[in-house]
Write an enzyme that holds these catalytic residues in place. Structure first.
Site, short mmCIF file in Angstrom:
data_model
loop_
_atom_site.label_atom_id
_atom_site.label_comp_id
_atom_site.label_asym_id
_atom_site.label_seq_id
_atom_site.Cartn_x
_atom_site.Cartn_y
_atom_site.Cartn_z
N ARG A 43 0.79 -1.23 0.00
CA ARG A 43 0.00 0.00 0.00
C ARG A 43 0.83 1.30 0.00
NH1 ARG A 43 -5.11 0.28 3.70
NH2 ARG A 43 -3.59 0.33 5.40
N ASP A 44 2.14 1.20 -0.10
CA ASP A 44 2.94 2.43 -0.20
C ASP A 44 4.24 2.15 -0.96
OD1 ASP A 44 3.44 5.13 0.11
OD2 ASP A 44 4.37 4.91 2.08
N LEU A 45 4.12 1.45 -2.07
CA LEU A 45 5.29 1.11 -2.87
C LEU A 45 5.75 2.34 -3.66
CD1 LEU A 45 7.18 -1.20 -3.70
CD2 LEU A 45 5.63 -1.67 -5.61
N ASN A 49 10.96 3.39 -0.77
CA ASN A 49 10.73 2.18 0.00
C ASN A 49 11.30 0.93 -0.66
OD1 ASN A 49 9.44 3.62 1.99
ND2 ASN A 49 7.39 3.28 1.16
N SER A 86 1.24 7.21 -0.93
CA SER A 86 1.82 8.48 -1.37
C SER A 86 1.16 8.89 -2.68
CB SER A 86 3.33 8.32 -1.55
OG SER A 86 3.94 7.93 -0.33
#
Length: 205
Positions: A43-45, A49, A86
């Site tokens: 959910r935040d690739l 990261n 993001s």
């Protein structure tokens, strides 16, 4: 070595080292396929990261927003929930507050790939805080829901065309139209193999 974000600043985009960045994307897809097989949605690739280890391997990091999701299930945001992720890398169904599943990571992967291969953050020309004419989160969300995607032009070589087509498949509006990470990894691996054997034509430019 640090994250893809910091290394990209030092190395430059794919035009300088095409095969190395495609290999990073392949290894990221392999890592994500492993996570999805365990039912984990990141959910935040994004580039910040994805860490590049000293042994040349890739590590996906920052699981603060990750969730475990059983096969066939969906995440159903509440009416007051803020979209997770993001903004520049977030899938349209998340921005819309609609139910979603692991395929949101595939969309984010396409945006990550765009940044690594072009050296530009997705929608950077529109997301410039303090600059006159810059879009708000709501404006960009509406545009992405309407089909807005970054302008992807990697070159005329066979490798460039193949990678570009794959990323465009990954950022499809319909989640069911996006490939699984295992398929993405296989395709990228085949592209690297073809380039090494001289079958992929000219490099990206």
């Amino acid at each position: 070595l640090g994250s893809c974000t910091t290394l990209a600043a030092a190395r430059g985009p794919v035009a300088a080292q095409p095969a190395s960045w495609v290999a990073v994307l392949r290894d990221t897809a392999v890592a994500m396929a492993h996570l999805h097989a365990k039912g984990i949605v990141h959910r935040d690739l994004k580039p910040a990261n994805v860490l590049l280890a000293g042994d040349g391997g890739v590590r996906v990091a920052d699981f603060d927003r990750a969730l475990h999701l059983r096969t066939g299930d969906q995440i159903r945001p509440g009416p007051r929930d803020t979209p997770v992720g993001s903004l520049a890398y977030t899938a349209p169904e998340v921005l819309a507050g609609a139910p979603y599943d692991h395929t949101v990571d595939v969309f984010s992967f396409a945006m990550l790939g765009f940044e690594l291969l072009t050296g530009q953050r997705p929608h950077s020309e529109r997301l410039a805080p303090g600059v006159p004419g810059s879009w708000t989160r709501a404006q960009l969300s509406e545009a992405v829901l309407g089909g807005l995607r970054p302008q992807l032009a990697l070159g005329d070589g066979a490798l460039a065309r193949a990678v570009q087509e794959l990323l465009q498949q990954c950022w499809q509006a319909e989640p069911r139209d996006r490939p699984q990470f295992s398929c993405v990894a296989e395709k990228l691996d085949a592209m690297i193999t073809m380039r090494c054997t001289g079958d992929a034509g000219s490099a990206m430019a």
